[in-house]
Design a protein around this motif. Structure first.
Motif, mmCIF file in Angstrom:
data_model
loop_
_atom_site.group_PDB
_atom_site.id
_atom_site.type_symbol
_atom_site.label_atom_id
_atom_site.label_comp_id
_atom_site.label_asym_id
_atom_site.label_seq_id
_atom_site.Cartn_x
_atom_site.Cartn_y
_atom_site.Cartn_z
ATOM 1 N N PHE A 242 41.768 29.032 57.520
ATOM 2 C CA PHE A 242 40.285 29.123 56.876
ATOM 3 C C PHE A 242 40.543 30.154 55.295
ATOM 4 N N PHE A 243 41.671 30.546 55.071
ATOM 5 C CA PHE A 243 41.317 31.615 53.688
ATOM 6 C C PHE A 243 42.797 31.344 52.577
ATOM 7 N N THR A 244 42.849 30.042 53.018
ATOM 8 C CA THR A 244 44.140 29.706 51.958
ATOM 9 C C THR A 244 42.942 27.990 51.926
ATOM 10 N N PHE A 245 41.936 27.724 52.340
ATOM 11 C CA PHE A 245 40.917 26.752 52.156
ATOM 12 C C PHE A 245 40.588 27.420 51.214
ATOM 13 N N VAL A 246 39.539 28.910 51.363
ATOM 14 C CA VAL A 246 38.611 29.280 50.293
ATOM 15 C C VAL A 246 39.382 29.104 49.392
ATOM 16 N N ALA A 247 40.462 29.240 49.312
ATOM 17 C CA ALA A 247 41.657 29.773 47.538
ATOM 18 C C ALA A 247 41.425 27.927 47.330
ATOM 19 N N GLY A 248 41.768 27.072 47.924
ATOM 20 C CA GLY A 248 42.106 25.299 47.606
ATOM 21 C C GLY A 248 42.592 25.187 46.631
ATOM 22 N N SER A 249 43.494 24.012 46.868
ATOM 23 C CA SER A 249 43.939 24.080 45.710
ATOM 24 C C SER A 249 43.233 23.536 44.312
ATOM 25 N N GLY A 250 41.641 22.813 44.893
ATOM 26 C CA GLY A 250 40.605 22.474 43.328
ATOM 27 C C GLY A 250 39.874 23.449 42.740
ATOM 28 N N LEU A 251 40.188 25.008 43.609
ATOM 29 C CA LEU A 251 39.359 26.333 43.002
ATOM 30 C C LEU A 251 41.178 26.818 42.505
ATOM 31 N N ILE A 252 42.370 27.043 42.848
ATOM 32 C CA ILE A 252 43.402 27.192 41.617
ATOM 33 C C ILE A 252 43.439 26.998 40.874
ATOM 34 N N VAL A 253 43.468 25.368 40.684
ATOM 35 C CA VAL A 253 43.296 24.405 40.145
ATOM 36 C C VAL A 253 42.621 24.412 37.806
ATOM 37 N N LEU A 254 41.444 24.648 38.690
ATOM 38 C CA LEU A 254 39.751 25.052 38.066
ATOM 39 C C LEU A 254 40.399 26.945 37.309
ATOM 40 N N PHE A 255 40.666 27.757 37.764
ATOM 41 C CA PHE A 255 41.006 28.911 37.732
ATOM 42 C C PHE A 255 41.691 28.833 36.890
ATOM 43 N N ALA A 256 43.270 28.120 37.315
ATOM 44 C CA ALA A 256 44.090 27.899 36.078
ATOM 45 C C ALA A 256 43.986 27.355 34.355
ATOM 46 N N ASN A 257 42.762 26.349 34.689
ATOM 47 C CA ASN A 257 42.580 24.988 33.595
ATOM 48 C C ASN A 257 41.665 26.963 32.949
ATOM 49 N N ARG A 258 40.719 27.172 33.610
ATOM 50 C CA ARG A 258 39.050 27.680 32.388
ATOM 51 C C ARG A 258 39.709 29.038 32.168
ATOM 52 N N SER A 259 39.880 30.109 33.477
ATOM 53 C CA SER A 259 40.868 31.174 33.602
ATOM 54 C C SER A 259 41.383 31.942 32.821
ATOM 55 N N LEU A 260 43.155 30.960 33.375
ATOM 56 C CA LEU A 260 44.170 31.146 32.257
ATOM 57 C C LEU A 260 44.554 30.356 31.691
ATOM 58 N N GLY A 261 43.848 29.471 30.978
ATOM 59 C CA GLY A 261 43.621 28.723 29.775
ATOM 60 C C GLY A 261 44.647 26.946 29.772
ATOM 61 N N SER A 385 29.314 32.785 43.575
ATOM 62 C CA SER A 385 28.547 34.170 43.381
ATOM 63 C C SER A 385 29.381 34.987 42.862
ATOM 64 N N VAL A 386 30.409 35.601 43.292
ATOM 65 C CA VAL A 386 31.961 36.235 42.877
ATOM 66 C C VAL A 386 32.400 36.021 41.658
ATOM 67 N N GLY A 387 32.774 34.585 41.723
ATOM 68 C CA GLY A 387 33.446 34.158 40.251
ATOM 69 C C GLY A 387 34.764 33.459 41.086
ATOM 70 N N LEU A 388 35.383 32.645 40.304
ATOM 71 C CA LEU A 388 36.899 32.807 40.457
ATOM 72 C C LEU A 388 38.103 33.253 41.020
ATOM 73 N N ARG A 389 38.495 34.388 40.276
ATOM 74 C CA ARG A 389 38.883 35.518 40.039
ATOM 75 C C ARG A 389 39.219 36.335 41.485
ATOM 76 N N ALA A 390 37.889 36.377 42.082
ATOM 77 C CA ALA A 390 37.506 37.178 43.174
ATOM 78 C C ALA A 390 37.427 36.848 44.410
ATOM 79 N N THR A 391 37.254 35.598 44.237
ATOM 80 C CA THR A 391 37.604 34.561 45.402
ATOM 81 C C THR A 391 39.162 34.438 45.930
ATOM 82 N N LEU A 392 39.757 34.900 45.048
ATOM 83 C CA LEU A 392 40.841 34.301 44.729
ATOM 84 C C LEU A 392 41.720 35.512 45.864
ATOM 85 N N LEU A 393 41.017 35.830 45.317
ATOM 86 C CA LEU A 393 41.500 37.487 45.810
ATOM 87 C C LEU A 393 41.634 37.970 47.172
ATOM 88 N N VAL A 394 39.786 37.613 47.572
ATOM 89 C CA VAL A 394 39.469 37.652 48.854
ATOM 90 C C VAL A 394 40.067 36.460 50.428
#
Length: 436
Positions: A242-261, A385-394
């Motif tokens: 459940f929680f690894t799919f909360v992060a999901g590969s898609g959100l991690i890729v999105l975070f890496a692109n948008r937040s980590l540049g 609702s809370v942003g990508l970084r917070a979602t990954l921490l959850v």
């Protein structure tokens, strides 16, 4: 041909039947990686599908798992599990071949691709529910961890090299021809499974011996819920999923692109480097379990799989450090999931009785895999609702808390898989049988 000696480990390298089965599974794993790339490319390139429509292709592959509890109950009362596995492989090959045939005639539709995803997913569930009884008759109990390690190593290698092979095939031969390659891998698997003969018990006959399907499905779920090892294992695995799919590969890729540049190239390189962690984990799992025990290896893997997601959430600094953090996440998570899966699968094979294997596998899959799409939906809502970084921490914290399922259970005390069918657990006065 007689079953392998269940009381002692053998060299699987010298076991011709296992080598055939392993080769077939390795081929189909690489084929799967090709189709995972080719089918979406057909949907996008030929049918101009939207992102939402492409996402449904993935969702439909997993949907049949929701009915795995009933399919497993049905499979348990079939005599020839190996024949069902062969049928599943042939069905997947046939369904996949319909795609290039439709592309060749110009009649391919999005509905057909959806049907292909659904039917191949259903055939995969059939294969997976028939697989546990076949596995325990193919491999000696003392070699369960070694066999699962080898099978997982092939799967890990497919994730490292498969996308690259798929990309080359799609580029050189087009996506429909790449799907043909995957279909051929299932034909290879069917051939090799057919040559890996095992002694299978006859089907239970008589009306009194075959209760209704719904009752058999409920028996499988009840067995899991009441068994101290399986209950804790399922609770832990479902929570992690459940929680690894909360992060999901898609959100991690999105975070890496948008937040980590990070560029697409940098993300791809980081993922490629990180994927070696899965391969290393698969190869190392037998040695780790012998050194620290099967149960402790499961506990460590349950934490090491989701917890590194927090590294990505905390990443910053120069480009090389951000890319390195992403690679570290993939490497550590890959190592952790192999440590978790290989030892847990081997333990489950030990504690489930023969007459219950398929229905337990079905009940387990329904709950375990059923959490994945739910986690993905929750992850999307959280990110909005809370942003990508917070979602990954959850995801990292919630996944690591899956440990709480294991600690009060017998699992952490299990050191080895005993040859008599029980798992050996450390008691206060030394070794004692694990309660089942």
């Amino acid at each position: 041909m007689s079953d392998p000696d269940q009381s002692a480990a053998i060299s699987l390298w010298r076991d011709r039947r296992f080598r055939r089965f392993w080769a077939g599974q390795s081929a189909s794993q690489f084929g799967d990686r090709i189709t995972e790339l080719a089918l979406p490319l057909i949907a996008v390139g030929t049918l101009d599908a939207s992102a939402d429509q492409v996402a449904w292709l993935t969702a439909l592959v997993w949907t049949p798992n929701l009915l795995a509890i009933f399919l497993g109950a049905w499979v348990d009362h079939r005599a020839h599990k190996r024949r069902l596995m062969i049928f599943a492989d042939l069905a997947r090959a046939t369904v996949l071949l319909s795609v290039p045939a439709a592309c060749l005639s110009g009649s391919v539709t999005l509905g057909q691709l959806y049907a292909v995803a659904l039917l191949t997913g259903a055939a995969g569930v059939l294969f997976n529910t028939a697989y546990p009884p076949f596995f325990v008759r193919l491999v000696p109990r003392a070699s369960y961890v070694d066999a699962n390690s080898k099978l997982s190593a092939s799967r890990s290698a497919s994730y490292i090299a498969g996308p690259a092979i798929g990309g080359v095939l799609v580029q050189a031969l087009t996506a429909p021809v790449a799907v043909v390659v995957d279909a051929l891998t299932f034909l290879v698997s069917a051939l090799l499974v057919g040559r890996a003969s095992v002694d299978e018990p006859p089907a239970v006959s008589g009306a009194a011996a075959a209760p209704p399907l719904l009752l058999r499905a409920r028996e499988g779920l009840s067995f899991v819920v009441r068994h101290p090892v399986l209950r804790a294992a399922l609770g832990c695995a479902a929570t992690v999923n459940f929680f690894t799919f909360v992060a999901g590969s898609g959100l991690i890729v999105l975070f890496a692109n948008r937040s980590l540049g990070l560029s697409a190239g940098a993300i791809g390189i980081a993922f490629g480097i990180g994927a070696t962690g899965s391969l290393l984990g698969a190869v190392s799992a037998p040695k780790v379990s012998r050194r620290f025990g099967v149960g402790r290896s499961i506990v460590v893997g349950a934490v090491l799989f989701p917890a590194p997601i927090a590294i990505a959430a905390a990443a910053g600094g120069p480009l090389w450090l951000r890319a390195g953090a992403l690679a570290a996440v993939e490497f550590l998570s890959g190592f952790g999931v192999m440590l978790f899966d290989i030892n847990l699968n081997s333990l489950q094979a030990t504690v489930i009785p023969d007459g219950m294997r398929s229905r337990v596998a079905g009940a387990y899959s329904t709950i375990n895999y059923g959490t994945r799409p739910v986690g993905a939906i929750v992850g999307g809502l959280l990110a909005s609702s809370v942003g990508l970084r917070a979602t990954l921490l959850v995801a990292a914290v919630g996944g690591a808390l899956s440990l709480l399922w294991l600690l009060p259970s017998p699992i952490p005390r299990i050191r080895s898989l005993a040859p008599d069918g029980a798992a050996d657990a450390d008691g206060a006065n030394g070794e004692r049988p694990m309660p089942c």
